[in-house]
Scaffold this active site. Structure first.
Site, PDB file in Angstrom:
ATOM      1  N   CYS A 263      44.851  16.391  10.746  1.00 20.93           N
ATOM      2  CA  CYS A 263      44.694  15.284  11.686  1.00 20.93           C
ATOM      3  C   CYS A 263      45.609  15.442  12.884  1.00 20.93           C
ATOM      4  O   CYS A 263      45.353  14.905  13.949  1.00 20.93           O
ATOM      5  CB  CYS A 263      45.007  13.978  10.969  1.00 20.93           C
TER       6      CYS A 263
ATOM      7  N   GLU B 121      44.975   5.488   9.562  1.00 24.17           N
ATOM      8  CA  GLU B 121      45.337   6.778  10.163  1.00 24.17           C
ATOM      9  C   GLU B 121      44.015   7.461  10.438  1.00 24.17           C
ATOM     10  O   GLU B 121      43.337   7.883   9.507  1.00 24.17           O
ATOM     11  CB  GLU B 121      46.133   7.617   9.160  1.00 24.17           C
TER      12      GLU B 121
HETATM   13  P1  NAP Z   1      35.914   9.795   6.227  1.00 24.25           P
HETATM   14  O1  NAP Z   1      34.539  10.259   6.053  1.00 24.25           O
HETATM   15  O2  NAP Z   1      36.169   8.665   7.143  1.00 24.25           O
HETATM   16  O3  NAP Z   1      36.439   9.442   4.769  1.00 24.25           O
HETATM   17  C1  NAP Z   1      37.740   9.041   4.529  1.00 24.25           C
HETATM   18  C2  NAP Z   1      37.832   8.282   3.220  1.00 24.25           C
HETATM   19  O4  NAP Z   1      37.117   7.053   3.325  1.00 24.25           O
HETATM   20  C3  NAP Z   1      37.231   9.017   2.042  1.00 24.25           C
HETATM   21  O5  NAP Z   1      38.012   8.768   0.913  1.00 24.25           O
HETATM   22  C4  NAP Z   1      35.871   8.363   1.906  1.00 24.25           C
HETATM   23  O6  NAP Z   1      35.370   8.457   0.611  1.00 24.25           O
HETATM   24  C5  NAP Z   1      36.205   6.946   2.252  1.00 24.25           C
HETATM   25  N1  NAP Z   1      35.091   6.150   2.721  1.00 24.25           N
HETATM   26  C6  NAP Z   1      34.073   6.517   3.505  1.00 24.25           C
HETATM   27  N2  NAP Z   1      33.270   5.476   3.736  1.00 24.25           N
HETATM   28  C7  NAP Z   1      33.798   4.417   3.075  1.00 24.25           C
HETATM   29  C8  NAP Z   1      33.415   3.054   2.909  1.00 24.25           C
HETATM   30  N3  NAP Z   1      32.353   2.572   3.485  1.00 24.25           N
HETATM   31  N4  NAP Z   1      34.197   2.271   2.143  1.00 24.25           N
HETATM   32  C9  NAP Z   1      35.297   2.747   1.549  1.00 24.25           C
HETATM   33  N5  NAP Z   1      35.699   4.028   1.666  1.00 24.25           N
HETATM   34  C10 NAP Z   1      34.965   4.848   2.424  1.00 24.25           C
HETATM   35  O7  NAP Z   1      36.875  10.936   6.701  1.00 24.25           O
HETATM   36  P2  NAP Z   1      37.011  12.408   6.115  1.00 24.25           P
HETATM   37  O8  NAP Z   1      35.836  13.167   6.595  1.00 24.25           O
HETATM   38  O9  NAP Z   1      37.326  12.404   4.666  1.00 24.25           O
HETATM   39  O10 NAP Z   1      38.318  12.885   6.817  1.00 24.25           O
HETATM   40  C11 NAP Z   1      38.337  13.580   8.026  1.00 24.25           C
HETATM   41  C12 NAP Z   1      38.900  12.743   9.130  1.00 24.25           C
HETATM   42  O11 NAP Z   1      40.128  12.167   8.734  1.00 24.25           O
HETATM   43  C13 NAP Z   1      39.184  13.520  10.381  1.00 24.25           C
HETATM   44  O12 NAP Z   1      38.610  12.862  11.450  1.00 24.25           O
HETATM   45  C14 NAP Z   1      40.700  13.524  10.480  1.00 24.25           C
HETATM   46  O13 NAP Z   1      41.189  13.576  11.789  1.00 24.25           O
HETATM   47  C15 NAP Z   1      41.079  12.263   9.799  1.00 24.25           C
HETATM   48  N6  NAP Z   1      42.416  12.376   9.211  1.00 24.25           N
HETATM   49  C16 NAP Z   1      43.419  11.604   9.699  1.00 24.25           C
HETATM   50  C17 NAP Z   1      44.687  11.698   9.152  1.00 24.25           C
HETATM   51  C18 NAP Z   1      45.831  10.858   9.629  1.00 24.25           C
HETATM   52  O14 NAP Z   1      46.861  10.854   8.977  1.00 24.25           O
HETATM   53  N7  NAP Z   1      45.716  10.143  10.704  1.00 24.25           N
HETATM   54  C19 NAP Z   1      44.930  12.575   8.107  1.00 24.25           C
HETATM   55  C20 NAP Z   1      43.888  13.348   7.633  1.00 24.25           C
HETATM   56  C21 NAP Z   1      42.627  13.230   8.202  1.00 24.25           C
HETATM   57  P3  NAP Z   1      34.231   9.509   0.232  1.00 24.25           P
HETATM   58  O15 NAP Z   1      34.744  10.852   0.514  1.00 24.25           O
HETATM   59  O16 NAP Z   1      33.997   9.265  -1.217  1.00 24.25           O
HETATM   60  O17 NAP Z   1      33.058   9.151   1.091  1.00 24.25           O
END
Ligand code: NAP
Length: 676
Positions: A295, A256
């Site tokens: 999101c 997602e």
């Molecule tokens: P993110 O930086 O991609 O992080 C998401 C998750 O992935 C976090 O738990 C992060 O952990 C983990 N992560 C990051 N790098 C990783 C790696 N190399 N290996 C394993 N895990 C890893 O996104 P975010 O900033 O938290 O979230 C914001 C984004 O999410 C926005 O773009 C939003 O649109 C999207 N979003 C989508 C939905 C949906 O349902 N489609 C819902 C909510 C948000 P850490 O925090 O520990 O780095």
């Protein structure tokens, strides 16, 4: 709160280092520290597979559903504590309810779906038996059984409660243990949620594990039986999707990601119409709820070119009334972003968007705040932009904050094309009362969307809104949105099960599925099956009754008695001209009624009620003089876990003297577990 602990392999793990600080989004104070140093990730996965999986698979879908319900009730009692912690993520009380109540709501919803739509069994039987041979001795059935691995669930920072719970609920119901990894910046709220869950003792040990901090080498250890569900940015999704272990083992991977969701105003919705007001209100609400960190939030607002200035003015007037500040302060409508880094990220994205447009409302660098320090807290003003839709930036740059861009369109085809330029979105809205316009936009935009909301005066009051994913509905979108699907009711459960086509004889399929299959042995004993309690009844128990001959007076009487005087039952000449019947035929419902009269065992006993029929088909016309025989066979027995009775599904086959089936259907009854 100090260093957040992980819950892995049956105990709480405290990291081997000091961790990194997590800050209150509104005050900048340190809330907790986080680190997963020292967690044995391979061991945690193994523990889930060895301890959690078997414990879950011992339970039926209904038993798991009952535990989800108990868990939801337990968490509901601790909402106030969670709200207070949620405020530290920058969330207002309304935002917190969206996250926390929404998450608890998903548990309740899956509990009820599990009970109503899944069997009280450990195997899910999908679809009909497929006949594969002329003689009927070789048939097939699709079944679905829980994967033997762990559902690894990686969540975004913006929904620290809803995010983990909406992934956990379908996995748990499916019988697959979860390993939850929240985004670090708001993980202190998820950590408390997990503490509440573990302390409750409601869930079988091993069914839920939790990692505070990075996932280390976790993904190196996933196998073909594990699943990975990710929510977060498109760039992280891309990285994880390409992880060697995920590719090598064809691991089920659901993403997602971010998306540039749109809202489209219909040309009919001019100022003064209800739909115009709905569009503007929804746009500004979506910008400000959770400070736009949703999101599904509306990033692109398409309006008829002639209405752009009107929409800009009306939206600006609403945004001007939004008080920004400390989420705990009176009158504050919009809190802070989740972190200062997040604000930097939003400002960077705004710069890119401003290359393609201009500000209609707000100032990216400056905002008046109530009861807080605008710089120490991650505050930002709502910012409404307008831009040229032919530019690529508004369709590609997601500013994950209270930011949206107004863009003009001039025709239906054009707005459908603009909507598609987002490259795949989670949700879209069409706000219009013009059904023709709505139809064209919905059918044109559907391939690019996971969910579409059509908002008008009729549904507005009860609408759940653009931004709310519903557990009953698919959440996910194609392309940029990640190409995944979550929830969607039972679909989300099936994602955790392996579908297998089982081929064999009817007797074998009956044994495997626990459901009687046509062609499998039947047992017709001295005791009528209606005299057996649920405990005594076995699938295949059967009764054959009849024959009963249908007379002309039966048909006449039924026509007169019920008022169903359709010509095929009453007018010989007209019936003779009917190409299907060629003469008077008995009513289908007369056949079904006679069948009930034949198979019934009328005295009081364990059968409590007939609560319906399913799959009724009239297969051969019944003429006057035909004699009917019915065979009733116990097909599926489902005890209810919280009642003294259960459901029995009976196969009913009504045949004529030639042995042809004239009607087939399932009779549904409620039967006592014990003899009364
Ligand atoms: P993110 O930086 O991609 O992080 C998401 C998750 O992935 C976090 O738990 C992060 O952990 C983990 N992560 C990051 N790098 C990783 C790696 N190399 N290996 C394993 N895990 C890893 O996104 P975010 O900033 O938290 O979230 C914001 C984004 O999410 C926005 O773009 C939003 O649109 C999207 N979003 C989508 C939905 C949906 O349902 N489609 C819902 C909510 C948000 P850490 O925090 O520990 O780095």
């Amino acid at each position: 709160m100090a260093l957040l602990r992980s819950y892995v392999s049956g105990s709480w793990h405290t990291a081997a280092d000091e961790g990194v600080p997590l800050h209150d989004a509104a005050t900048g104070e340190e809330v907790a520290r986080i680190s997963s140093k020292g967690v044995d990730f391979a061991g945690a996965l193994e523990y889930g597979r060895r301890v959690g999986g078997p414990a879950l698979r011992e339970l039926t879908f209904h038993q798991r559903a009952a535990l989800l319900k108990a868990l939801a009730s337990h968490l509901r009692e601790h909402r106030e504590e969670l709200y207070a912690l949620s405020a530290r993520t920058g969330a207002t009380l309304g935002d917190s309810k969206f996250d926390i109540d929404g998450g608890i709501g998903v548990l309740f919803s899956y509990a009820s779906k599990g009970k109503r739509e899944l069997p009280n069994d450990t195997v899910y039987v999908e679809g009909n038996v497929e006949p594969l041979s002329r003689g009927g001795t070789f048939v097939a059935q699709h079944i679905a059984t829980p994967l033997r691995g762990v559902a690894v669930q990686i969540n975004a920072f913006n929904f620290p409660v809803w995010g983990p719970l909406e992934k956990f609920a379908p996995a748990f119901l499916a019988g697959v243990p979860s390993l939850v990894k929240p985004a670090s910046s708001t993980a202190y709220l998820t950590a408390r949620l997990v503490e509440l869950i573990v302390e409750s003792g409601i869930l079988p040990e091993g069914s839920l594990q939790f990692v505070a901090g990075s996932v280390g080498d976790l993904l190196d250890h996933v196998t073909a039986q594990d699943l990975v569900s990710f929510t977060g940015s498109a760039s992280t999704a891309q990285k994880l999707r390409a992880h060697p272990a995920i590719i090598r083992n064809a691991v089920r991977f659901n993403a997602e990601a971010d998306s540039l969701n749109c809202s489209i105003l219909g040309p009919d919705a001019v100022p003064g119409t209800t739909e115009f007001d709905l569009f503007v209100k929804q746009l500004t609400t979506e910008m400000t709820v959770k400070a736009g960190q949703k999101c599904t939030a509306i990033r692109r607002a398409f309006v008829p070119a002639a209405l752009l200035d009107d929409v800009a003015a009306a939206a600006s007037a609403r945004l001007a009334k939004v008080t920004v500040g400390n989420p705990a302060a009176e009158g504050v409508r919009m809190g802070a972003l989740a972190s200062l880094e997040q604000r930097e990220e939003v400002r960077r994205s705004l710069k890119a968007l401003l290359d393609a447009g201009s500000v209609v409302f707000g100032d990216p660098e400056q905002v008046d705040v109530v009861d807080a320090d605008a710089e120490r807290g991650a505050f930002i003003s709502p910012v409404l932009l307008k831009a040229d839709p032919e530019r690529t930036e508004p369709h590609e740059v997601e500013a994950f904050g209270p930011v949206s861009t107004l863009m003009p369109y001039t025709s239906t085809e054009q707005v459908v094309d603009f909507a598609a330029r987002g490259g795949g979105s989670l949700a879209g809205s069409v706000v219009s009362a013009d059904k023709e316009f709505v139809r064209d936009v919905v059918l044109g935009a559907a391939p690019f969307h996971g969910r579409l909301l059509v908002l008008d005066a009729e549904d507005a009051k009860e609408s759940t809104g653009h931004g709310s994913p519903m557990p009953q509905l698919v959440h996910g979108g194609p392309g940029r949105a990640g190409g995944g699907e979550e929830m969607g009711g039972v679909r989300g459960v099936l994602h955790h099960l392996q579908r297998t086509a089982v081929q064999g004889s009817p007797a074998v399929l009956s044994a495997v599925t626990g459901r009687w299959v046509t062609g499998a042995p039947r047992a017709e004993g001295d005791v009528h099956p209606f005299r057996k309690s649920l405990a005594e009844l076995r699938i295949g128990d059967s009764v054959t009754a009849g024959p009963r001959t249908v007379s002309q007076s039966d048909v006449d009487h039924f026509a007169e008695f019920t008022g169903d005087t359709f010509y095929a039952h009453t007018d010989p000449e007209a019936a003779a001209a009917n190409p299907l019947f060629g003469g008077i035929v008995a009513h289908g419902y007369l056949v079904v009624s006679f069948a009930a009269g034949l198979f019934v065992s009328p005295e009081p006993g364990p059968v409590l009620a007939n609560y319906g029929l399913e799959n009724l088909r009239f297969l051969t016309p019944v003429k006057v003089g035909d004699s009917l025989t019915v065979t009733l066979t116990a097909k599926q027995i489902t005890p209810r876990i919280d009642q003294e009775y259960g459901e029995v599904r009976w196969d009913a086959d009504v045949t004529n003297a030639e042995g042809e089936s004239v009607a087939k259907y399932d009779v549904l009854t409620l039967v006592s577990k014990e003899q009364p």
